[in-house]
Design a protein around this motif. Structure first.
Motif, PDB file in Angstrom:
ATOM      1  N   THR A 158       0.949  -1.171  -0.003  1.00 35.71           N
ATOM      2  CA  THR A 158       0.044   0.120   0.011  1.00 35.71           C
ATOM      3  C   THR A 158       0.626   1.253   0.059  1.00 35.71           C
ATOM      4  O   THR A 158       0.378   2.520  -0.501  1.00 35.71           O
ATOM      5  CB  THR A 158      -0.978  -0.022   1.302  1.00 35.71           C
ATOM      6  OG1 THR A 158      -0.050   0.134   2.261  1.00 35.71           O
ATOM      7  CG2 THR A 158      -1.942  -1.179   1.163  1.00 35.71           C
ATOM      8  N   ASN A 159       2.086   0.934   0.572  1.00 35.01           N
ATOM      9  CA  ASN A 159       2.734   2.346   0.551  1.00 35.01           C
ATOM     10  C   ASN A 159       3.596   2.585  -0.673  1.00 35.01           C
ATOM     11  O   ASN A 159       4.499   3.769  -0.770  1.00 35.01           O
ATOM     12  CB  ASN A 159       3.979   2.039   1.690  1.00 35.01           C
ATOM     13  CG  ASN A 159       3.455   2.129   3.017  1.00 35.01           C
ATOM     14  OD1 ASN A 159       2.473   2.787   3.252  1.00 35.01           O
ATOM     15  ND2 ASN A 159       3.951   1.315   3.774  1.00 35.01           N
ATOM     16  N   ARG A 168      -2.160   4.485  -8.384  1.00 31.03           N
ATOM     17  CA  ARG A 168      -1.196   4.762  -9.172  1.00 31.03           C
ATOM     18  C   ARG A 168       0.319   4.398  -8.337  1.00 31.03           C
ATOM     19  O   ARG A 168       0.221   4.690  -7.045  1.00 31.03           O
ATOM     20  CB  ARG A 168      -1.032   6.097  -9.612  1.00 31.03           C
ATOM     21  CG  ARG A 168      -1.934   6.623 -10.458  1.00 31.03           C
ATOM     22  CD  ARG A 168      -2.025   8.180 -11.079  1.00 31.03           C
ATOM     23  NE  ARG A 168      -2.112   8.904  -9.686  1.00 31.03           N
ATOM     24  CZ  ARG A 168      -1.204   9.521  -9.173  1.00 31.03           C
ATOM     25  NH1 ARG A 168      -0.190   9.700  -9.540  1.00 31.03           N
ATOM     26  NH2 ARG A 168      -2.003  10.366  -8.122  1.00 31.03           N
ATOM     27  N   VAL A 169       1.132   3.843  -8.855  1.00 27.69           N
ATOM     28  CA  VAL A 169       2.807   3.585  -8.116  1.00 27.69           C
ATOM     29  C   VAL A 169       3.343   4.774  -8.417  1.00 27.69           C
ATOM     30  O   VAL A 169       3.886   5.223  -9.275  1.00 27.69           O
ATOM     31  CB  VAL A 169       3.586   2.481  -8.925  1.00 27.69           C
ATOM     32  CG1 VAL A 169       4.860   2.412  -8.252  1.00 27.69           C
ATOM     33  CG2 VAL A 169       2.476   1.327  -8.655  1.00 27.69           C
TER      34      VAL A 169
END
Length: 263
Positions: A158-159, A168-169
């Motif tokens: 999730t981080n 979005r990454v």
């Protein structure tokens, strides 16, 4: 290495009065007989009656005392003297037998001076520790032969996602440098903190499992969960006290849990 311990101790001591008054912790509800434990934890840990349990990084001790209400003989440990003071006060007011000790988690074997059937930890704990190998060795030293570690945590995946939508990454999953944050308030909301700086450390899922295995513990299960404890992303919906992606939206892992046994 920055002086993470000093910085984080000031930050967490400042959080204590804020957390005591927060809806997130609901101390009043706990004192009225409520439990701070999640359903999946109860199912995965099983019956604790008559078993000794150490809770590392216990904060206000609500999870610790919830296990005591289920019959465990509990010890809670935290580096925040302010939090431990409140944990002892809550235990006394509720009439729940418990031992609470102020110490850094890495000093737990010396500070506690005994071993346990269960070591319980998690829910936002590992991000405050720079060395998972040393942490796992600490856990192993605290366990009786045949005892187990139970860890429930927020999923590190999730981080890497954007803080708004989580679609979005935007962050590097493999960045292991200390991360220095300045937040005016705690995750519970409420008043501004007197000490706002904290130092955190990201650990991948592989880091956790590898550290546990290297410490000589036998992994029984690793479960990934599609729910979390708060609205981590804006599209999460609340259901039964948990937050999930809406129906029909692709899911991502939001929490995980594992159990590992001592020889």
């Amino acid at each position: 290495m920055v002086d993470y311990l000093r910085i984080n101790l000031a930050n967490w001591n400042a959080r204590v009065p804020v957390h005591l008054d927060s809806d997130f912790y609901d101390v009043a509800g706990f004192k009225a007989g409520g439990s701070a434990l999640r359903e999946f934890e109860l199912a995965e840990v099983g019956d604790v009656a008559g078993r000794s349990l150490a809770h590392l990084q216990c904060h206000l001790g609500l999870d610790t005392l919830s296990w005591a209400r289920l019959g465990a003989e509990v010890t809670g440990l935290d580096f925040s003297d302010a939090a431990i003071e409140q944990a002892r006060s809550i235990a006394a007011e509720c009439g729940v037998p418990a031992r609470f000790v102020t110490a850094d988690v890495y000093d737990a074997p010396r500070a506690l001076g005994e071993t346990y059937d269960i070591v319980y930890t998690g829910i936002g704990a590992l991000v405050w520790l720079p060395d998972l190998t040393r942490w796992a060795e600490t856990v192993a030293a605290l366990l009786k032969p045949g005892g187990f570690l139970y860890l429930a945590e927020f999923h590190p995946f999730t981080n890497v996602l954007d803080d708004d939508t989580g679609t979005r990454v935007t962050h590097d999953y493999f960045d292991r440098k200390p991360q220095i944050w300045d937040y005016p308030s705690s995750y519970t909301g409420g008043q501004s903190l007197e000490h706002q700086t904290s130092v955190q450390f990201e650990h991948g899922l592989g880091d956790v499992v590898s550290a546990v295995a290297a410490a000589g513990l036998r992994l029984e299960f690793l479960h990934e969960h599609d729910h979390t404890l708060f609205r981590r992303f804006t599209d999460l919906v609340e259901a039964g006290g948990c937050y999930r992606r809406p129906e029909g939206v692709p899911r991502v892992p939001l929490m995980y849990s594992l159990r590992a046994w001592a020889k």
